[in-house]
Design a protein around this motif. Sequence first.
Motif, PDB file in Angstrom:
ATOM      1  N   LYS A  96      36.595 -42.891  -3.406  1.00 20.16           N
ATOM      2  CA  LYS A  96      36.407 -41.900  -2.351  1.00 20.16           C
ATOM      3  C   LYS A  96      35.457 -40.777  -2.750  1.00 20.16           C
ATOM      4  O   LYS A  96      34.617 -40.345  -1.949  1.00 20.16           O
ATOM      5  CB  LYS A  96      37.772 -41.306  -1.964  1.00 20.16           C
ATOM      6  CG  LYS A  96      37.746 -40.447  -0.714  1.00 20.16           C
ATOM      7  CD  LYS A  96      39.154 -40.006  -0.336  1.00 20.16           C
ATOM      8  CE  LYS A  96      39.134 -39.155   0.929  1.00 20.16           C
ATOM      9  NZ  LYS A  96      40.511 -38.733   1.308  1.00 20.16           N
ATOM     10  N   TRP A  99      31.757 -41.678  -2.324  1.00 22.07           N
ATOM     11  CA  TRP A  99      31.329 -41.589  -0.920  1.00 22.07           C
ATOM     12  C   TRP A  99      31.091 -40.123  -0.547  1.00 22.07           C
ATOM     13  O   TRP A  99      30.105 -39.797   0.118  1.00 22.07           O
ATOM     14  CB  TRP A  99      32.387 -42.181   0.010  1.00 22.07           C
ATOM     15  CG  TRP A  99      32.420 -43.666   0.057  1.00 22.07           C
ATOM     16  CD1 TRP A  99      33.357 -44.493  -0.485  1.00 22.07           C
ATOM     17  CD2 TRP A  99      31.460 -44.538   0.684  1.00 22.07           C
ATOM     18  NE1 TRP A  99      33.053 -45.813  -0.232  1.00 22.07           N
ATOM     19  CE2 TRP A  99      31.893 -45.867   0.481  1.00 22.07           C
ATOM     20  CE3 TRP A  99      30.275 -44.308   1.387  1.00 22.07           C
ATOM     21  CZ2 TRP A  99      31.190 -46.967   0.965  1.00 22.07           C
ATOM     22  CZ3 TRP A  99      29.574 -45.406   1.880  1.00 22.07           C
ATOM     23  CH2 TRP A  99      30.029 -46.713   1.670  1.00 22.07           C
ATOM     24  N   LYS A 103      27.580 -38.388   0.869  1.00 19.67           N
ATOM     25  CA  LYS A 103      27.516 -37.730   2.172  1.00 19.67           C
ATOM     26  C   LYS A 103      27.066 -36.275   2.039  1.00 19.67           C
ATOM     27  O   LYS A 103      26.309 -35.771   2.881  1.00 19.67           O
ATOM     28  CB  LYS A 103      28.875 -37.813   2.871  1.00 19.67           C
ATOM     29  CG  LYS A 103      28.801 -37.551   4.361  1.00 19.67           C
ATOM     30  CD  LYS A 103      30.090 -37.943   5.059  1.00 19.67           C
ATOM     31  CE  LYS A 103      29.966 -37.757   6.566  1.00 19.67           C
ATOM     32  NZ  LYS A 103      31.206 -38.168   7.278  1.00 19.67           N
ATOM     33  N   ILE A 141      31.174 -52.565   0.978  1.00 18.91           N
ATOM     34  CA  ILE A 141      30.820 -51.275   1.583  1.00 18.91           C
ATOM     35  C   ILE A 141      30.229 -51.425   2.994  1.00 18.91           C
ATOM     36  O   ILE A 141      29.774 -50.445   3.580  1.00 18.91           O
ATOM     37  CB  ILE A 141      29.822 -50.496   0.692  1.00 18.91           C
ATOM     38  CG1 ILE A 141      28.576 -51.337   0.388  1.00 18.91           C
ATOM     39  CG2 ILE A 141      30.486 -50.066  -0.611  1.00 18.91           C
ATOM     40  CD1 ILE A 141      27.517 -50.613  -0.429  1.00 18.91           C
ATOM     41  N   LYS A 144      31.888 -49.147   5.889  1.00 16.48           N
ATOM     42  CA  LYS A 144      31.656 -47.714   5.694  1.00 16.48           C
ATOM     43  C   LYS A 144      30.186 -47.351   5.819  1.00 16.48           C
ATOM     44  O   LYS A 144      29.844 -46.255   6.271  1.00 16.48           O
ATOM     45  CB  LYS A 144      32.210 -47.268   4.344  1.00 16.48           C
ATOM     46  CG  LYS A 144      33.731 -47.180   4.319  1.00 16.48           C
ATOM     47  CD  LYS A 144      34.237 -46.420   3.108  1.00 16.48           C
ATOM     48  CE  LYS A 144      35.735 -46.224   3.183  1.00 16.48           C
ATOM     49  NZ  LYS A 144      36.261 -45.436   2.040  1.00 16.48           N
ATOM     50  N   LEU A 148      28.491 -44.596   8.212  1.00  9.42           N
ATOM     51  CA  LEU A 148      27.583 -43.610   7.633  1.00  9.42           C
ATOM     52  C   LEU A 148      26.251 -43.609   8.362  1.00  9.42           C
ATOM     53  O   LEU A 148      25.662 -42.542   8.603  1.00  9.42           O
ATOM     54  CB  LEU A 148      27.376 -43.911   6.147  1.00  9.42           C
ATOM     55  CG  LEU A 148      26.574 -42.872   5.352  1.00  9.42           C
ATOM     56  CD1 LEU A 148      27.362 -41.568   5.238  1.00  9.42           C
ATOM     57  CD2 LEU A 148      26.227 -43.401   3.961  1.00  9.42           C
TER      58      LEU A 148
END
Length: 232
Positions: A96, A99, A103, A141, A144, A148
């Motif tokens: 986590k 990620w 971001k 991935i 996700k 994103l």
Amino acid sequence: MSPLLSNILLDQLDKYLKGKGLKYVRYADDFSIYTKSKAEARKIGNEVYLFLKHKLDLPINREKSGICRPNNFELLGHSFTYKKGEKGKYQLVVKKSSWGNLKRKLKAITKKTLPYSFEERLQKLKEVWMGWVNNYRLASIHAKLKQLDEWLRNRLRYCIWHDWKKPERKRKNLIKLGVPENQAYAWSRTRMGGWAVAQSPILGTTITLSRLRRKGYESILDYYSKFKPEIQ
């Protein structure tokens, strides 16, 4: 120098593990070995401990070492989770915090007040996400990255909306993009915040994916899909 010296010294460990036919991952002095059972893990762990101690004269940090199940394990930003619908199977995922770091970097580049041209912004974004995807391409991935991508496209729409600045310019640009005049006028005078407008249908249906691509935008998911390796 530390990773380089570790690779030189621990090359003997690599040969030792390969000679035993073990599955393992090592980066500098950080490594993990994968076994089918806890008993096998204990046995191999003791053998590796003795090899490092007596053959290479290297101590093992007991606090950072141990035996654990895949879903409680992390290495170099990776971890494992149960594979849905397949009992006893795991899949490699990105932890986590990794990620979150990605971001934050993308959000910083798409800050509306930064004086970048659209092309410069895309280039800076690509420099960040391309390296990240190459690093984590072995992990699962896909889902996700899709989320994103959608978020990043809205961030770009937010920047475009901000660059239009004055209401009259917004009105004219919306009309150029095919919005009826009355609707374009209303949206150009909206009291909604820029981020809310970016996520609204007015920009989603005008500053479309195809238009962004013509300006040089590349989907992170598309890049990943082209270069991800086939996992056996």
